[in-house]
Structures are given as C-alpha cells and as structure tokens.
Design a protein around this motif. Structure first.
Motif, PDB file in Angstrom:
ATOM      1  N   LYS A  85       5.541  -5.526   9.954  1.00 13.00           N
ATOM      2  CA  LYS A  85       4.814  -6.494   9.133  1.00 13.00           C
ATOM      3  C   LYS A  85       3.520  -6.932   9.817  1.00 13.00           C
ATOM      4  CE  LYS A  85       5.237 -11.011   6.978  1.00 13.00           C
ATOM      5  NZ  LYS A  85       6.040 -12.221   6.861  1.00 13.00           N
ATOM      6  N   LEU A  86       3.587  -7.233  11.114  1.00  8.99           N
ATOM      7  CA  LEU A  86       2.393  -7.634  11.859  1.00  8.99           C
ATOM      8  C   LEU A  86       1.381  -6.491  11.897  1.00  8.99           C
ATOM      9  CD1 LEU A  86       0.980  -9.782  13.628  1.00  8.99           C
ATOM     10  CD2 LEU A  86       2.060  -8.682  15.592  1.00  8.99           C
ATOM     11  N   ASN A  87       1.854  -5.282  12.098  1.00  8.95           N
ATOM     12  CA  ASN A  87       0.974  -4.113  12.124  1.00  8.95           C
ATOM     13  C   ASN A  87       0.260  -3.947  10.786  1.00  8.95           C
ATOM     14  OD1 ASN A  87      -0.101  -1.813  13.389  1.00  8.95           O
ATOM     15  ND2 ASN A  87       1.402  -0.511  12.387  1.00  8.95           N
ATOM     16  N   ASN A  88       0.977  -4.088   9.688  1.00 11.11           N
ATOM     17  CA  ASN A  88       0.374  -3.974   8.355  1.00 11.11           C
ATOM     18  C   ASN A  88      -0.671  -5.069   8.116  1.00 11.11           C
ATOM     19  OD1 ASN A  88       1.819  -1.694   7.679  1.00 11.11           O
ATOM     20  ND2 ASN A  88       3.450  -2.842   6.674  1.00 11.11           N
ATOM     21  N   ILE A  89      -0.393  -6.270   8.590  1.00 10.80           N
ATOM     22  CA  ILE A  89      -1.348  -7.370   8.429  1.00 10.80           C
ATOM     23  C   ILE A  89      -2.622  -7.094   9.221  1.00 10.80           C
ATOM     24  CG2 ILE A  89      -1.764  -9.786   9.060  1.00 10.80           C
ATOM     25  CD1 ILE A  89       1.090 -10.357   8.100  1.00 10.80           C
ATOM     26  N   PHE A  90      -2.478  -6.629  10.455  1.00  7.20           N
ATOM     27  CA  PHE A  90      -3.665  -6.312  11.258  1.00  7.20           C
ATOM     28  C   PHE A  90      -4.466  -5.182  10.632  1.00  7.20           C
ATOM     29  CE2 PHE A  90      -1.898  -8.422  15.171  1.00  7.20           C
ATOM     30  CZ  PHE A  90      -2.944  -9.302  15.313  1.00  7.20           C
TER      31      PHE A  90
END
Length: 89
Positions: free
Chosen positions: A61-66
């Motif tokens: 999820k964090l990777n997708n947001i970045f």
C-alpha cells in the motif's frame, strides 16, 4: 522506527514536505528473512524493518501511494474516482 503507523505517517509527511528530494528504497535480506524500508531526503532518514508476512500488504500500500504521488497524481482522488466509477456501473 518500530511502529508501522508511525513510520507510515512520518514517511508520507517527509515526502509531502520535500517531494523532489525524497527517495524510497525497499530491500529484502534473505540471510535473516527481513524486509528493510528506507525513506530519506538526505537530512532525515526513516527506516522500518520487519520479518512479518502480514506487513507485506502494508508495504504494498505504501509503495503504491509513493508511486502514484511520484507520477503527479493524488492517491485519495484516484481512490474516490475508482469508487464512483464502480458505483455507477
């Protein structure tokens, strides 16, 4: 940082404060089975380390947001558009 929620909030804040200078890296250490996340802008360096498989969804999820933010789009707006598009079908 030991706590995921703290790391997530601080990493997102760091990126929003300095988007042109912030880097994000992900490293898997096979020898001890741990994933190391690092977010830095050369002044502040945030690190989170885990060996829990349940944390992989959070990392994704964090990777997708970045990635979404680095492409110049707002992830919250994209999620709202996706919800509206699926509701109208």
């Amino acid at each position: 940082i030991e706590d995921w929620d703290t790391f997530y909030a601080e990493a997102e804040k760091l990126y929003l404060d300095h988007p042109a200078h912030t880097r994000y890296s992900l490293k898997y250490r096979h020898t001890d089975g741990k994933v190391l996340l690092k977010v830095t802008n050369d002044r502040v360096c945030l690190q989170y380390q885990t060996d829990q498989q349940q944390d992989l969804k959070r990392i994704e999820k964090l990777n997708n947001i970045f990635i979404t933010r680095m492409c110049g789009r707002d992830p919250e707006a994209d999620a709202a558009e996706g919800a509206e598009g699926s509701a109208s079908k």
